[in-house]
Motif scaffolding. Structure first.
Motif, short mmCIF file in Angstrom:
data_model
loop_
_atom_site.label_atom_id
_atom_site.label_comp_id
_atom_site.label_asym_id
_atom_site.label_seq_id
_atom_site.Cartn_x
_atom_site.Cartn_y
_atom_site.Cartn_z
N SER A 116 0.85 -1.21 0.00
CA SER A 116 0.00 0.00 0.00
C SER A 116 0.87 1.25 0.00
CB SER A 116 -0.92 0.00 1.22
OG SER A 116 -1.80 -1.11 1.19
N TYR A 119 2.45 1.71 -3.40
CA TYR A 119 1.50 2.26 -4.37
C TYR A 119 1.41 3.78 -4.26
CZ TYR A 119 -2.82 2.92 -7.01
OH TYR A 119 -3.75 3.34 -7.93
N TRP A 123 3.59 3.78 -9.25
CA TRP A 123 3.09 2.51 -9.78
C TRP A 123 4.24 1.60 -10.19
CZ3 TRP A 123 4.28 0.65 -14.56
CH2 TRP A 123 4.79 1.57 -15.50
N PHE A 126 5.41 0.07 -7.00
CA PHE A 126 4.40 -0.91 -6.60
C PHE A 126 4.59 -2.22 -7.36
CE2 PHE A 126 0.10 -2.71 -7.34
CZ PHE A 126 -0.20 -3.07 -6.04
#
Length: 289
Positions: A116, A119, A123, A126
């Protein structure tokens, strides 16, 4: 009533300490330090320290790394429980104050928090950490039982943790690659050494490691070859980046590696401490890249 309250507090404190031992907080602290040093001295393009500290996404990446690594250590502890009871009985029994059920739940929670946070950073970060989380699980579940692949993967995953920042800044320069390769060979040597000192548990539990399948003498020889290989990359780094500060770092690393080469068949306790010191010097050396 006071006695019961004290016992509960004491029990809770012990479980917290057992949990910190399971996630290997010292290792995570070292990696976090290395990432901050990489950011401030290797990747940073800002003019002042104050403006650099305000780079929120960097803090998010480092925090995400810490959570996901902690989860990786937990799942590794979960799969290696029986072997660790033989190799490190006192520490493992202490860590077992935390139930396996709680460890698994905490593993998923840490991964969720880490991903989390990743993110929120980017991206690309992530996506990188999803891949990294999968590799950490795959190592603990499958790769840690395959001879040579076990040691190779453990070293690779340790170095890979540093590359989240390089991915964010889109900076992979020659000096960073040479330094990282030297560190990789050193970590690889350390993994082989760990096989030597944990050979008893590997043999009893049927884990295939270089030491348990090829013998301690062969592992010691490969250990020496890997250290010499890392020295080669140290020399190449200095020829590419001829700075006085780098020279002294490489000299200190070279002296420590020479001592390790001489002690490999003699003093295991000293080797363990020297390997820890060697990794610390690598982390501090990032400042002068």
């Amino acid at each position: 009533m006071k006695t019961n309250h004290f016992q509960k507090r004491n029990s809770f404190s012990l479980k917290v300490l057992a949990l910190l031992s399971t996630i290997r907080w010292k290792n995570i602290l070292f990696i976090g330090l290395a990432q901050y040093l990489s950011f401030l001295f290797a990747f940073n393009k800002r003019t002042t320290l104050a403006t650099s500290i305000l780079e929120i996404k960097v803090h998010l990446i480092i925090l995400s790394t810490a959570f996901i690594l902690a989860a990786g250590y937990i799942i590794n502890n979960f799969y290696d429980l029986e072997k660790d009871l033989i190799n490190r009985p006192f520490r493992t029994r202490f860590q077992n104050l935390i139930s396996n059920g709680f460890k698994l739940k905490f593993y998923f929670l840490l991964n969720f928090i880490g991903l989390s946070i990743a993110y929120l950073a980017s991206w690309r970060i992530f996506t990188f950490f999803i891949f990294y989380t999968f590799l950490l699980w795959l190592y603990s579940h499958k790769m840690s039982k395959i001879v040579f692949i076990r040691e190779l993967t453990a070293s690779f995953l340790t170095v890979l943790g540093f590359f989240s920042l390089a991915l964010y800044f889109k900076i992979i320069n020659v000096s960073f690659i040479l330094y990282g390769t030297s560190l990789f060979f050193t970590l690889f040597a350390r993994e082989l050494y760990k096989d030597i000192i944990w050979i008893k548990g590997d043999i009893i539990q049927g884990y295939q490691s270089v030491a348990s399948t090829k013998g301690i003498h062969f592992s010691s020889q490969v250990f020496q070859i890997l250290l010499l290989s890392s020295c080669t990359f140290d020399i190449i780094l200095y020829t590419y980046l001829p700075r006085n500060a780098i020279f002294w770092i490489i000299l200190i690393l070279g002296i420590l590696k020479l001592i390790l080469l001489l002690l490999i068949n003699r003093d295991r306790k000293s080797i363990h401490r020297l390997l820890q010191l060697l990794i610390l010097i690598y982390i501090l050396g990032i400042i002068w890249l």
